[in-house]
Design a protein around this motif. Structure first.
Motif, mmCIF file in Angstrom:
data_model
loop_
_atom_site.group_PDB
_atom_site.id
_atom_site.type_symbol
_atom_site.label_atom_id
_atom_site.label_comp_id
_atom_site.label_asym_id
_atom_site.label_seq_id
_atom_site.Cartn_x
_atom_site.Cartn_y
_atom_site.Cartn_z
ATOM 1 N N THR A 150 -75.252 7.271 -24.525
ATOM 2 C CA THR A 150 -73.543 7.754 -24.239
ATOM 3 C C THR A 150 -73.641 9.170 -23.753
ATOM 4 O O THR A 150 -74.165 9.498 -24.759
ATOM 5 C CB THR A 150 -73.055 7.208 -25.203
ATOM 6 N N PHE A 232 -79.515 5.561 -29.128
ATOM 7 C CA PHE A 232 -79.068 4.941 -29.035
ATOM 8 C C PHE A 232 -78.788 3.258 -28.584
ATOM 9 O O PHE A 232 -77.377 3.744 -29.167
ATOM 10 C CB PHE A 232 -79.164 5.271 -26.793
ATOM 11 N N LYS A 233 -80.262 2.863 -28.679
ATOM 12 C CA LYS A 233 -80.035 1.584 -29.211
ATOM 13 C C LYS A 233 -79.405 1.296 -30.567
ATOM 14 O O LYS A 233 -79.246 0.196 -31.114
ATOM 15 C CB LYS A 233 -80.963 1.204 -28.929
ATOM 16 N N ASN A 235 -77.288 3.519 -32.590
ATOM 17 C CA ASN A 235 -75.548 3.808 -31.795
ATOM 18 C C ASN A 235 -75.384 3.727 -30.526
ATOM 19 O O ASN A 235 -75.162 4.938 -30.331
ATOM 20 C CB ASN A 235 -75.760 4.900 -33.286
ATOM 21 N N PRO A 236 -75.291 2.973 -30.310
ATOM 22 C CA PRO A 236 -74.619 3.624 -28.478
ATOM 23 C C PRO A 236 -73.446 4.087 -28.308
ATOM 24 O O PRO A 236 -72.808 4.547 -27.581
ATOM 25 C CB PRO A 236 -74.300 1.593 -28.326
ATOM 26 N N GLU A 237 -71.951 4.156 -29.182
ATOM 27 C CA GLU A 237 -71.216 4.807 -29.379
ATOM 28 C C GLU A 237 -71.178 6.489 -29.558
ATOM 29 O O GLU A 237 -70.056 6.743 -29.060
ATOM 30 C CB GLU A 237 -69.997 4.084 -30.375
ATOM 31 N N GLU A 238 -72.445 6.687 -30.275
ATOM 32 C CA GLU A 238 -72.441 7.739 -30.283
ATOM 33 C C GLU A 238 -72.673 9.070 -28.704
ATOM 34 O O GLU A 238 -73.552 8.601 -27.833
ATOM 35 C CB GLU A 238 -73.739 8.408 -30.974
ATOM 36 N N ILE A 239 -71.761 9.897 -28.296
ATOM 37 C CA ILE A 239 -72.135 11.068 -27.692
ATOM 38 C C ILE A 239 -73.321 11.540 -28.039
ATOM 39 O O ILE A 239 -73.488 12.303 -29.108
ATOM 40 C CB ILE A 239 -70.840 11.799 -27.198
ATOM 41 N N GLN A 240 -74.559 11.355 -27.454
ATOM 42 C CA GLN A 240 -74.983 11.955 -26.999
ATOM 43 C C GLN A 240 -75.456 13.779 -26.401
ATOM 44 O O GLN A 240 -74.779 14.108 -25.632
ATOM 45 C CB GLN A 240 -76.770 11.738 -27.094
#
Length: 247
Positions: A150, A232-233, A235-240
């Protein structure tokens, strides 16, 4: 279906008439002009050069700036051909309050790529020069999806792919020597000073079976600029937020 993507990013304005005209000429010259166009799916309008230019340059309010609200204009255009099967998606924003990343995407199956490989690569190179591209790539969908986290190119570099374009901001960021010293399959310098590098001979062979080559390149350039797949896996919603050039 095995799909591929080509994308070019720029921070230059691309909603102008001359840009629209030149991009459409590039598609026509390479036998990949759209047959249908529109502002949204489904595309029902038969392609004509004049109509496509008019739709490309059509403006609407659409730039939202935090704390200010809408400020500026936005536009876009979709185009599609069934024979050969290929489509494009263009979006632009223009605001005096913020620098926006504009882009042009091309989507096509591997079957189209095999027949029109040289044409697609020509479109990629010529569009980079036309819109003063800062970054871009051509890839099979499997490596693209495998590396996705993300965020946007303002927060992370999407990955390393079959074909990679690094504009001046990215060359200055990584260092030209670091980019060129990796063992790419092929590397070339464009007339604007940008670098195009190929990770392998074909986009749909070893690169879809293994991430070894892309990982080697990311480690060489600096792994902290690319997405963390495990995070990402989890927490898929976190903007890295990674180490990337300031645009």
């Amino acid at each position: 279906m095995s799909n591929m993507t080509a994308i070019i990013y720029t921070i230059d304005p691309i909603g102008e008439k001359d840009v629209a005209q030149e991009f459409l000429k590039i598609l026509e010259k390479n036998q990949l002009a759209p047959q249908k166009i529109g502002l949204y799916e489904p595309l029902k309008i038969d392609y004509s050069f004049e109509q496509a230019v008019a739709m490309w340059t059509q403006e609407e309010d659409g730039c939202y700036v935090e704390g200010i609200g809408k400020s500026g204009k936005a536009g876009g255009l979709l185009g599609k051909s069934k024979n050969p099967l290929i489509s494009f998606n263009m979006n632009w924003w223009r605001s005096t309050r913020k620098v926006y990343v504009n882009y042009i995407d091309l989507y096509f199956p591997i079957k189209t790529f095999k027949v029109y490989k040289e044409n697609i690569e020509n479109i990629f190179r010529e569009t980079i020069i036309l819109i003063n591209g800062i970054y871009g790539y051509i890839t099979h969908s499997i490596p693209e999806e495998r590396q996705h986290v993300t965020g946007t190119i303002e927060s992370r570099i999407p990955g390393i792919f079959w074909c990679n374009y690094f504009g001046k901001k990215y060359i200055d960021f990584f260092g030209k020597e670091r980019i060129t010293s990796f063992s790419w399959f092929k590397i070339e310098t464009l007339e604007n000073g940008g670098i195009i590098s190929y990770l392998a001979k074909e986009p749909n062979k070893e690169l879809i079976k293994s991430d070894d080559l892309e990982m080697q390149a990311k480690i060489h350039l600096g792994i902290n600029s690319f997405g963390d797949i495990d995070a990402f896996k989890a927490n898929p919603e976190e903007i890295q937020i990674k180490n990337v050039p300031k645009l």
